[in-house]
Design a protein around this motif. Structure first.
Motif, PDB file in Angstrom:
ATOM      1  N   ILE A  82      35.940   9.944   2.877  1.00 19.78           N
ATOM      2  CA  ILE A  82      36.941  11.113   2.640  1.00 19.78           C
ATOM      3  C   ILE A  82      37.580  11.199   4.169  1.00 19.78           C
ATOM      4  O   ILE A  82      36.780  11.634   5.040  1.00 19.78           O
ATOM      5  CB  ILE A  82      36.221  12.182   1.857  1.00 19.78           C
ATOM      6  N   ALA A  83      38.615  11.521   4.192  1.00 13.37           N
ATOM      7  CA  ALA A  83      39.469  11.978   5.502  1.00 13.37           C
ATOM      8  C   ALA A  83      40.194  13.354   4.943  1.00 13.37           C
ATOM      9  O   ALA A  83      40.973  13.390   4.524  1.00 13.37           O
ATOM     10  CB  ALA A  83      40.516  10.978   5.913  1.00 13.37           C
ATOM     11  N   ALA A  84      39.544  14.264   5.628  1.00 10.99           N
ATOM     12  CA  ALA A  84      39.892  15.816   5.131  1.00 10.99           C
ATOM     13  C   ALA A  84      40.696  16.405   6.526  1.00 10.99           C
ATOM     14  O   ALA A  84      40.493  16.332   7.543  1.00 10.99           O
ATOM     15  CB  ALA A  84      38.771  16.543   5.070  1.00 10.99           C
ATOM     16  N   GLU A  85      41.923  16.876   6.055  1.00 11.39           N
ATOM     17  CA  GLU A  85      42.649  17.411   7.064  1.00 11.39           C
ATOM     18  C   GLU A  85      42.333  18.903   7.129  1.00 11.39           C
ATOM     19  O   GLU A  85      42.538  19.470   8.523  1.00 11.39           O
ATOM     20  CB  GLU A  85      44.121  17.547   6.592  1.00 11.39           C
ATOM     21  N   ARG A  86      41.962  19.413   6.263  1.00 17.76           N
ATOM     22  CA  ARG A  86      41.404  21.043   6.206  1.00 17.76           C
ATOM     23  C   ARG A  86      40.020  20.773   6.265  1.00 17.76           C
ATOM     24  O   ARG A  86      39.131  19.946   6.246  1.00 17.76           O
ATOM     25  CB  ARG A  86      41.875  21.609   5.035  1.00 17.76           C
ATOM     26  N   ARG A  87      39.386  22.069   6.077  1.00 20.06           N
ATOM     27  CA  ARG A  87      37.940  22.160   6.284  1.00 20.06           C
ATOM     28  C   ARG A  87      37.427  21.571   5.017  1.00 20.06           C
ATOM     29  O   ARG A  87      37.827  21.765   4.098  1.00 20.06           O
ATOM     30  CB  ARG A  87      37.484  23.726   6.330  1.00 20.06           C
TER      31      ARG A  87
END
Length: 364
Positions: A18-23
């Motif tokens: 999983i690549a998360a931009e937000r927290r």
């Protein structure tokens, strides 16, 4: 375990990413509530640089029991606070894999990446309205400035052109003379000539050049003699040498050429392009008719030569005699042909009455 940035999320193969931009939030049970279970959502934070956005989380089944986290600064560490079962369920949901319905409660509890902030439609509409109003105002100002500046710019350009026209003409003429040419007309003169259809202006007289014949007559020069039409036999009809006589194949022969010339002269006489000429009647000719032709002749003339077929020259029509100038043209053409040919030529009408006879020496 090393991180492979090119390997995508593949839950079917046991690899979760999983690549998360937000927290990214994980679940922890609240110790303050003992009678019922209450879950707290806490963000995953880098222990070195304290980064909590732009994180990449991955886990491989069977190779490790802990979720690995990579921050944007390149720090890689295992995160024991993130439950692997929760992470696998969330990754399967992102990978469009059928998950167990009883495990989807973690989404409702707040596990995973934070949702995007809500859209403020009122602020967006207000900003868009302001932008459109500013754009319309700017375009209107541009149109007004263009309408004011365009005539002024044209007037300035016209004034500059009028002021520098003499200077440009002088410079153009100097450059042309230096290059060895003749200065051309000015643009105003060329424009006026083009407007009048290419004719010279009224103020300039048109130069008239006399013909070559007038120059020849003024200087007393003789007209150049016309050479033979056939350069092979020199209009004799045959190529001769001591013991050799070959018929020329490059031309039709003197008789045929003479009759063609006579036909052209007769056609011009019939059409009225040539004024009638007065010729003396041939010996043995009958009395002339009303039109100056021979009343007793037929409507055609036949010429017999030694090496050519009989040739007929038609008159103006049935029952119309040959005119005097037509007969004179035929007589002159045949006489000139006979003077160049070694054989005799005989001219007769349709009634076989001889009109002109030419002997071998060329006398009529």
């Amino acid at each position: 375990m090393t991180f492979n940035p090119l390997r995508p999320n593949d839950p079917a193969a046991g690899y979760y990413r999983i690549a998360a931009e937000r927290r990214f939030m994980y679940l922890r049970q609240d110790p303050a509530h003992t009678l019922r279970t209450v879950w707290q959502t806490l963000p995953v934070t880098c222990p070195i640089c304290a980064a909590d956005t732009g994180l990449t989380l991955f886990h491989e089944r069977g190779a490790q029991d802990v979720v690995q986290v990579l921050c944007p600064a390149g720090h890689l560490w295992p995160e024991p606070l993130v439950d692997p079962d929760h992470f696998r369920t969330y990754a399967e949901l992102h990978g469009y894999v059928d998950t167990q319905p009883e495990a989807l409660w973690i989404i409702d509890a707040g596990f995973g990446e934070e949702p995007p902030p809500p859209i403020d439609y009122a602020a967006e509409i207000t900003a868009a309205t302001k932008y459109v109003a500013k754009y319309a105002t700017r375009k209107a100002k541009t149109r007004i400035r263009r309408a004011v500046r365009k005539p002024i710019r044209k007037a300035k350009k016209k004034a500059l052109d009028l002021a520098f026209t003499p200077v440009s003409a002088v410079l153009r003429g100097a450059w042309t003379l230096q290059a060895g040419g003749v200065p051309a007309d000015s643009p105003k003169t060329a424009k006026s000539a083009a407007a009048t259809g290419g004719k010279a202006p009224k103020g300039e007289p048109e130069l008239k050049i006399p013909s070559v014949a007038r120059y020849r007559k003024a200087y007393g020069m003789e007209a150049p003699k016309k050479g033979p039409a056939c350069l092979v036999c020199e209009d004799s009809g045959s190529i001769t040498a001591p013991g050799i006589s070959i018929t020329c194949t490059e031309c039709a022969g003197p008789v045929a050429a003479a009759m063609a010339a006579a036909e052209r002269k007769a056609e011009r006489a019939r059409s009225g392009n040539t004024p009638p000429q007065r010729r003396a009647p041939a010996s043995g000719a009958s009395a002339r008719g009303k039109n100056g032709g021979r009343g007793g002749a037929g409507q055609a003339v036949t010429v017999h030569g030694d090496s050519s077929q009989p040739i007929r020259v038609n008159a103006t029509g049935p029952g119309v005699p040959l005119l005097a100038d037509q007969a004179a043209a035929v007589r002159d053409a045949v006489s000139s042909a006979a003077s160049r040919n070694s054989g005799g030529v005989h001219v007769a009408g349709t009634n076989n009455a001889p009109i002109v006879s030419v002997t071998r020496d060329g006398s009529a």
